[in-house]
Design a protein around this motif. Structure first.
Motif, mmCIF file in Angstrom:
data_model
loop_
_atom_site.group_PDB
_atom_site.id
_atom_site.type_symbol
_atom_site.label_atom_id
_atom_site.label_comp_id
_atom_site.label_asym_id
_atom_site.label_seq_id
_atom_site.Cartn_x
_atom_site.Cartn_y
_atom_site.Cartn_z
ATOM 1 N N ASP A 26 -13.321 12.952 -14.189
ATOM 2 C CA ASP A 26 -13.764 14.072 -13.353
ATOM 3 C C ASP A 26 -15.089 14.639 -13.854
ATOM 4 N N LEU A 30 -18.871 14.724 -12.022
ATOM 5 C CA LEU A 30 -19.677 15.933 -11.834
ATOM 6 C C LEU A 30 -21.077 15.782 -12.433
ATOM 7 N N ILE A 147 -22.033 23.344 -9.704
ATOM 8 C CA ILE A 147 -21.470 22.247 -10.502
ATOM 9 C C ILE A 147 -21.013 22.768 -11.867
ATOM 10 N N GLN A 150 -17.681 24.181 -11.471
ATOM 11 C CA GLN A 150 -16.676 23.133 -11.302
ATOM 12 C C GLN A 150 -16.325 22.479 -12.635
ATOM 13 N N ILE A 151 -17.305 22.321 -13.492
ATOM 14 C CA ILE A 151 -17.050 21.735 -14.811
ATOM 15 C C ILE A 151 -16.093 22.617 -15.605
#
Length: 389
Positions: A26, A30, A147, A150-151
């Motif tokens: 994942d 990203l 992003i 999201q990380i």
């Protein structure tokens, strides 16, 4: 000089469990997205503790570690907002950095967005860079910020998942140990109660007989709790041996057990289960015992004759099992809570130990399925489980 913030940051990074391990898919996705959005050949996710910069995923080169002193991101990651530098050789913060001077790399364009945990601790950054001076469009800068969020979400999910796994393992061990420690003395206690009841002098005393009867009932309830603890501990402890299982005989066996124990409440139990379930027969037996037993226990709470309906039906990609009752149902805001171990929701006066539904969830999830609660057409609770084909 190390600070308290550094110690906290290092502890948080250790909790994520990603340093020193192969990159998470994942996170690789990203970082690749960041490079694509910003149209650069290289991008990296850095976690920065009190000593090192840990590159946990990268595109354009192999991730590695470097000292914090050499890190470009270490200069800015604790400051809010983006950092966008068109030409690092012209920026006083980075001009002498080994990633810029050629000692390690020849970075010119550099942009980064900090990784900030939900409690507000900056732990690193997502950065993109290039060997050529260039600008970054506002939309691309905004995307880099998204992003970064999201990380952090991926890291948090990894931490929570691992902690839940560790908690479940501890609870399994605890349940098995408690059940083992209690079973032997309980067996002895039950034996003494039976012996006492057979003594003629005791049998002739109504008060003593009633006391022994109550003690025997208490011992039986304790034995039931031990059995539930063992069921909970066993789920997931052995490999599944799936086969096509007919649910109807499992329901009949459960009802017969409840009738023998005098706790079937004269319930009307309807079974329409011609569709077999692909699963481990032993674990499905535990599931049915808990679901049907619970349904009978709570059915008829509004004065009607207790009624329970058990059905299986084919659905897309699998089979759905439903167990309905005509009890009071379960409030919508408690339908997730009651699947937690030792939780009974607001119905604290109900008999039981709050272990049955948590065991059911473990059985269903061990098969790769899902379980939940809705309102039954009968007016009470519907517990449903979907098993993959």
């Amino acid at each position: 000089m190390k600070t308290a913030d550094d110690a906290i940051r290092r502890a948080i990074i250790e909790d994520y469990g990603v340093v020193g391990r192969p990159p998470e898919p994942d996170l690789e996705g990203l970082v690749q997205l960041a490079a694509t959005v910003c149209d650069v050949p290289t991008a990296v996710i850095n976690l920065i503790d009190d000593r090192f910069q840990h590159q946990i995923a990268a595109v354009g080169f192999e991730p590695s570690d470097c000292s914090r002193e050499d890190s470009m991101c270490a200069v800015v990651f604790r400051k809010p907002g983006h950092t966008v530098v068109r030409d690092a050789t012209l920026d006083d913060r980075f001009a002498s950095n080994p990633f810029v001077t050629g000692e390690i790399a020849n970075v010119r364009f550099y942009a980064s967005s900090p990784l900030v945990t939900p409690v507000g601790v900056p732990i690193g950054s997502i950065c993109v860079f290039d060997d050529y001076a260039r600008d970054l469009a506002d939309d691309d800068s905004a995307a880099l910020k998204l992003i970064a969020h999201q990380i952090v979400d991926v890291l948090e999910l990894r931490r929570i998942t691992r902690e839940l796994g560790e908690s479940n393992e501890q609870l399994e061990s605890f349940a098995a140990q408690v059940a083992h420690d209690l079973r032997n003395p309980l067996t002895a206690l039950t034996g003494y109660i039976e012996l006492a009841a057979e003594v003629p002098e005791v049998a002739d005393l109504p008060a003593a007989t009633r006391a022994l009867s109550r003690a025997e009932s208490a011992a039986e309830r304790m034995a039931g709790m031990i059995g539930r603890l063992l069921d909970y501990a066993r789920v997931g402890g052995a490999p599944l041996r799936p086969k096509a299982v007919d649910v109807a005989p499992l329901v009949s066996a459960t009802v017969e057990d409840l009738r023998s124990a005098g706790v079937d409440h004269d319930a009307e139990v309807i079974v329409d289960a011609s569709t077999t379930v692909n699963g481990d027969p032993t674990l499905l037996g535990v599931l049915i015992q808990n679901l049907v037993g619970n349904a009978i226990k709570f059915a008829g709470a509004r004065g009607d004759r207790p009624r329970v309906e058990v059905r299986t039906e084919a659905v897309t990609g699998g089979v759905r099992l439903t167990v309905d009752d005509n009890g009071r149902g379960i409030p919508e805001d408690e339908r997730d809570l009651v699947f937690e171990p030792l939780e009974r929701g607001s119905n604290t006066d109900a008999p039981g130990f709050g272990i049955g539904l948590s065991t059911c969830r473990r059985v269903v999830e061990a098969h790769g399925g899902r379980i939940g609660i809705d309102t039954a057409p009968l007016g009470g609770a519907r517990v449903w489980a979907v098993f993959p084909a």
